[in-house]
Motif scaffolding. Structure first.
Motif, PDB file in Angstrom:
ATOM      1  N   ASP A  59       7.298  46.566  11.609  1.00 24.73           N
ATOM      2  CA  ASP A  59       7.382  47.873  10.951  1.00 24.73           C
ATOM      3  C   ASP A  59       6.608  47.927   9.642  1.00 24.73           C
ATOM      4  O   ASP A  59       6.267  49.013   9.162  1.00 24.73           O
ATOM      5  N   LEU A  60       6.376  46.768   9.031  1.00 24.04           N
ATOM      6  CA  LEU A  60       5.923  46.746   7.649  1.00 24.04           C
ATOM      7  C   LEU A  60       4.531  47.320   7.450  1.00 24.04           C
ATOM      8  O   LEU A  60       4.175  47.688   6.330  1.00 24.04           O
ATOM      9  N   SER A  61       3.743  47.378   8.501  1.00 23.05           N
ATOM     10  CA  SER A  61       2.395  47.931   8.371  1.00 23.05           C
ATOM     11  C   SER A  61       2.376  49.450   8.559  1.00 23.05           C
ATOM     12  O   SER A  61       1.341  50.085   8.348  1.00 23.05           O
ATOM     13  N   ARG A  62       3.515  50.041   8.933  1.00 21.84           N
ATOM     14  CA  ARG A  62       3.558  51.484   9.144  1.00 21.84           C
ATOM     15  C   ARG A  62       3.631  52.219   7.813  1.00 21.84           C
ATOM     16  O   ARG A  62       4.451  51.873   6.942  1.00 21.84           O
ATOM     17  N   MET A  69      10.101  51.967   1.489  1.00 21.99           N
ATOM     18  CA  MET A  69      10.379  50.872   0.555  1.00 21.99           C
ATOM     19  C   MET A  69       9.984  51.251  -0.865  1.00 21.99           C
ATOM     20  O   MET A  69      10.694  50.932  -1.826  1.00 21.99           O
ATOM     21  N   ARG A  70       8.878  51.928  -1.004  1.00 24.34           N
ATOM     22  CA  ARG A  70       8.434  52.342  -2.337  1.00 24.34           C
ATOM     23  C   ARG A  70       9.421  53.315  -2.970  1.00 24.34           C
ATOM     24  O   ARG A  70       9.700  53.248  -4.175  1.00 24.34           O
ATOM     25  N   ALA A  71       9.996  54.207  -2.158  1.00 24.41           N
ATOM     26  CA  ALA A  71      10.950  55.193  -2.683  1.00 24.41           C
ATOM     27  C   ALA A  71      12.223  54.535  -3.207  1.00 24.41           C
ATOM     28  O   ALA A  71      12.926  55.112  -4.052  1.00 24.41           O
ATOM     29  N   LEU A  72      12.528  53.328  -2.736  1.00 23.91           N
ATOM     30  CA  LEU A  72      13.713  52.608  -3.204  1.00 23.91           C
ATOM     31  C   LEU A  72      13.527  52.028  -4.600  1.00 23.91           C
ATOM     32  O   LEU A  72      14.496  51.612  -5.238  1.00 23.91           O
ATOM     33  N   VAL A  90       2.728  45.991   0.605  1.00 20.61           N
ATOM     34  CA  VAL A  90       4.172  45.827   0.439  1.00 20.61           C
ATOM     35  C   VAL A  90       4.454  44.905  -0.746  1.00 20.61           C
ATOM     36  O   VAL A  90       5.397  45.142  -1.515  1.00 20.61           O
ATOM     37  N   LEU A  91       3.650  43.871  -0.925  1.00 17.86           N
ATOM     38  CA  LEU A  91       3.831  42.960  -2.058  1.00 17.86           C
ATOM     39  C   LEU A  91       3.671  43.673  -3.394  1.00 17.86           C
ATOM     40  O   LEU A  91       4.223  43.231  -4.407  1.00 17.86           O
TER      41      LEU A  91
END
Length: 259
Positions: A59-62, A69-72, A90-91
């Motif tokens: 999922d991480l490339s979607r 994740m950024r919104a968190l 993501v990093l």
């Protein structure tokens, strides 16, 4: 402390359990894809997150997963034996750092099979918490803990020691992470070692030449280094068209007081 947790294996369960006991629940859980997941069910159970906050490796490339994740707005991404490479975008999400717990004394033994290579090559063994970068295990060192290699150690027994060291290191450093007061030491470019998974598994390293010449130390270290919890990784030899695997167990004699 707001964080994303990416983990697997028993050490991943131990670290997440400690975080929860200290009152820090992850905002999202990153788990391996089902084919590579050995402890995903337990991590799901203890995290207690809704399914919408659990992401698999694929999922991480979607873009929508990255946006989620950024919104968190996490302070950290904490990875513990997570088996997939985490994309660079993501990093970059955590405000503080993306951190990885690695069973090696970096910069030595980046990559795979760290206890085996520490025994085979005589390199330092230990545990390291480091900043993740797109170079495998190549980011800044946050903290390290050295582990001595005993003459009786096999790769399997050393691996258990390394996992215990990882846990101790993380518990020791957690208060500093919460305060956001920790050091970062760049890894030297001209030191260290790196090994891919295939450098050991299924390679000539495992073969014992029955007609070859080894010192006792060389042969013993080879057998120790290839004694893991997986017999397919063991040293091997062939005889009369048959193939054999060799694992060892080493026991230290107890000292007896003589009168």
């Amino acid at each position: 402390m707001n964080y994303l947790f990416a983990g697997d294996r028993d050490i991943g369960v131990r670290v997440l359990t400690h975080l929860l006991e200290e009152g820090y629940k992850p905002s999202a859980l990153l788990l391996p894809d089902p084919a590579g997941a050995s402890h995903s069910a337990r991590l799901r159970e203890i995290a207690g997150l809704p399914e919408s906050h659990i992401l698999l490796g694929g999922d991480l490339s979607r873009p929508e997963a990255v946006s989620q994740m950024r919104a968190l707005e996490p302070d950290y991404l904490i990875a513990v034996h997570y088996p997939h490479l985490i994309p660079g975008n993501v990093l970059e999400i955590p405000k503080e750092a993306a951190l990885n717990l690695h069973p090696a004394w970096l910069p030595y033994n980046r990559g795979w099979h760290t206890p085996s290579w520490a025994i085979l090559e005589g390199t330092p063994a230990g545990a390291t918490l480091h900043v993740m970068s797109e170079k495998t295990d190549g980011g800044d060192i946050v903290h390290r803990l050295r582990v001595d290699i005993d003459p009786a150690d096999t790769a399997d027994s050393l691996y258990q020691k390394l996992k215990n060291a990882e846990f101790s290191l993380f518990c020791e450093l957690l208060p500093a992470l919460v305060r956001k007061e920790y050091n970062r030491l760049p890894q030297p470019d001209n030191q260290g070692t790196f090994h891919k998974k295939e450098d050991l598994s299924g390679s000539s390293v495992q073969e014992i030449d029955l007609d070859g010449t080894y010192s006792g130390r060389e042969l013993l270290d080879k057998l120790r280094a290839l004694t893991t919890n997986d017999v397919s990784e063991a040293a091997c030899f062939q005889r009369d068209g048959r193939r054999f695997r060799v694992q060892v167990s080493i026991t230290e004699e107890e000292n007896e007081q003589k009168e």
